[in-house]
Design a protein around this motif. Structure first.
Motif, PDB file in Angstrom:
ATOM      1  N   LYS A   1       0.828  -1.209   0.000  1.00  0.00           N
ATOM      2  CA  LYS A   1       0.000   0.000   0.000  1.00  0.00           C
ATOM      3  C   LYS A   1       0.862   1.259   0.000  1.00  0.00           C
ATOM      4  CE  LYS A   1      -3.135  -0.185   3.247  1.00  0.00           C
ATOM      5  NZ  LYS A   1      -3.691  -0.586   4.583  1.00  0.00           N
TER       6      LYS A   1
ATOM      7  N   LYS B   1      -7.781 -13.792   3.490  1.00  0.00           N
ATOM      8  CA  LYS B   1      -9.071 -13.710   2.816  1.00  0.00           C
ATOM      9  C   LYS B   1      -9.065 -12.500   1.879  1.00  0.00           C
ATOM     10  CE  LYS B   1     -11.483 -15.548   6.887  1.00  0.00           C
ATOM     11  NZ  LYS B   1     -12.481 -15.243   7.946  1.00  0.00           N
ATOM     12  N   PRO B   2      -9.906 -12.508   0.846  1.00  0.00           N
ATOM     13  CA  PRO B   2      -9.940 -11.371  -0.091  1.00  0.00           C
ATOM     14  C   PRO B   2     -10.078 -10.028   0.615  1.00  0.00           C
ATOM     15  CG  PRO B   2     -11.219 -13.183  -0.971  1.00  0.00           C
ATOM     16  CD  PRO B   2     -10.808 -13.600   0.410  1.00  0.00           C
ATOM     17  N   GLU B   3     -10.930  -9.957   1.642  1.00  0.00           N
ATOM     18  CA  GLU B   3     -11.114  -8.682   2.335  1.00  0.00           C
ATOM     19  C   GLU B   3      -9.887  -8.285   3.151  1.00  0.00           C
ATOM     20  OE1 GLU B   3     -13.250 -11.909   4.830  1.00  0.00           O
ATOM     21  OE2 GLU B   3     -12.926 -11.407   2.704  1.00  0.00           O
ATOM     22  N   GLU B   4      -9.079  -9.276   3.543  1.00  0.00           N
ATOM     23  CA  GLU B   4      -7.865  -8.990   4.307  1.00  0.00           C
ATOM     24  C   GLU B   4      -6.744  -8.465   3.420  1.00  0.00           C
ATOM     25  OE1 GLU B   4      -8.422 -12.369   7.834  1.00  0.00           O
ATOM     26  OE2 GLU B   4      -7.253 -12.835   6.041  1.00  0.00           O
ATOM     27  N   ARG B   5      -6.866  -8.647   2.126  1.00  0.00           N
ATOM     28  CA  ARG B   5      -5.811  -8.205   1.201  1.00  0.00           C
ATOM     29  C   ARG B   5      -5.873  -6.714   0.922  1.00  0.00           C
ATOM     30  NH1 ARG B   5      -6.764 -13.264  -3.030  1.00  0.00           N
ATOM     31  NH2 ARG B   5      -6.751 -14.873  -1.400  1.00  0.00           N
ATOM     32  N   GLN B   6      -6.955  -6.069   1.310  1.00  0.00           N
ATOM     33  CA  GLN B   6      -7.107  -4.609   1.226  1.00  0.00           C
ATOM     34  C   GLN B   6      -6.828  -4.070  -0.176  1.00  0.00           C
ATOM     35  OE1 GLN B   6      -5.385  -2.478   4.676  1.00  0.00           O
ATOM     36  NE2 GLN B   6      -4.924  -4.493   5.532  1.00  0.00           N
ATOM     37  N   GLY B   7      -7.243  -4.828  -1.177  1.00  0.00           N
ATOM     38  CA  GLY B   7      -7.081  -4.369  -2.544  1.00  0.00           C
ATOM     39  C   GLY B   7      -5.721  -4.629  -3.162  1.00  0.00           C
TER      40      GLY B   7
END
Length: 321
Positions: free
Chosen positions: A29, A55-61
């Motif tokens: 980031k 998880k996908p949401e943990e990857r923060q984009g």
């Protein structure tokens, strides 16, 4: 402020449970990076909890590469990993971003950033016999066309009937994942500099984290994940199913020991694995070690950025918002 970079790869390595993935996400980031996983278990699909994939949401984009690459019963070698990793890193660099190699599989890390100038590829009798059998049944041109597909440069200087050299070139590619023609010029991407950082902490703190992680994996459903894999027909004898957590839970499901014993075995074997990882990475003098025991994920990411700036490999563009 935006960051101007030289072509650069940053590695975040070290023992399991030191927080490498979380640090990698924070780092990505900050410097517009993408993560290239260096975890030999994360390549398998359907294996999420035991491999601690974010998880996908943990990857923060943040983009992740080389996870969920093959099914649990498919072969995947270090050579396969190196070939894919170098391709991904080259694409990331070409896109003007920073590849961040994150993981604890020492052989995978070495495959990307190790001394690969002219790797020794010893003869493999079984592989050569297989190629000869193919030539006998399908013709020399069949092997030659295979070579053209993976190493057109070498194929261009060989005659299709020069079977010995054609087989050797195929053998080198099969075993190393790198065309024979590229061995002398192999680098990490196109002119890529490398900065490696290792995450560490006291053994007591690390072992506590390992125990907490295993307990969390059990709570998240590791038992059901392994049961589902077995029900799908994936044999416990597969290399993928011998990974930490999967092997021990499969043993419990087969009645070899009770669940509490299985959990204790996972914790014990993970501690032993972490010790081997630390020994492996300590042998690389290029790694700059960061004690993360009393630092937040953000603090560790900031420290890595600061250290890389000191090398001149990244600088901030003045006047940017």
């Amino acid at each position: 402020m935006s960051i101007v970079r030289c072509p650069l790869l940053i590695g975040v390595v070290g023992p399991t449970a030191t927080g490498k993935t979380a640090v990698g996400i924070e780092l990505a980031k900050r410097i517009d990076g993408e993560i290239v996983s260096a975890d030999s278990m994360a390549v398998y699909r359907l294996m999420d909890i035991g491999t601690a994939k974010p998880k996908p949401e943990e990857r923060q984009g943040v983009a992740f590469h080389l996870i969920d690459v093959v099914w649990p019963d498919e072969e995947f070698s270090v050579a396969s990993y190196r070939r894919l990793a170098l391709e991904v890193i080259s694409r990331i660099l070409s896109g003007g971003k920073v590849p961040i190699l994150v993981g604890g599989t020492g052989l995978y890390v070495k495959a990307v950033v190790g001394d690969l100038g002219i790797p020794e590829v010893p003869p493999n009798r079984a592989l050569r016999e297989r190629f000869r059998a193919e030539a006998e049944s399908l013709g020399n041109m069949h092997l030659f066309e295979r070579l053209k597909a993976v190493d057109p440069v070498t194929a261009g200087r060989l005659h299709p009937n020069d079977l010995k050299r054609v087989i050797r070139a195929l053998e080198v590619y099969e075993l190393s994942g790198v065309p024979l023609s590229q061995h002398r010029s192999l680098k990490c991407g196109p002119g890529c500099d490398v900065a490696l950082f290792g995450l560490t902490m006291s053994r007591q703190a690390l072992y506590k984290r390992i125990e907490q992680r295993v307990d969390e994996q059990i709570a998240r459903g590791l038992l059901d994940e392994v049961k589902s894999l077995l029900e799908k027909g994936y044999s416990p004898d597969l290399p993928s199913m011998k990974g930490l957590g999967y092997k021990q839970i499969a043993g419990y499901l087969r009645g070899e020991f009770d669940l509490d014993q299985a959990i204790q075995l996972i914790k014990r074997d993970t501690r032993r694995y972490a010790k081997r990882q630390f020994t492996w990475f300590k042998s690389d003098p290029r790694i700059q070690w960061i004690d993360v025991e009393d630092k937040s994920t953000s603090e560790v990411a900031d420290e890595i950025v600061t250290k890389v700036k000191m090398t001149g490999l990244i600088t901030e563009k003045l006047g940017s918002a």
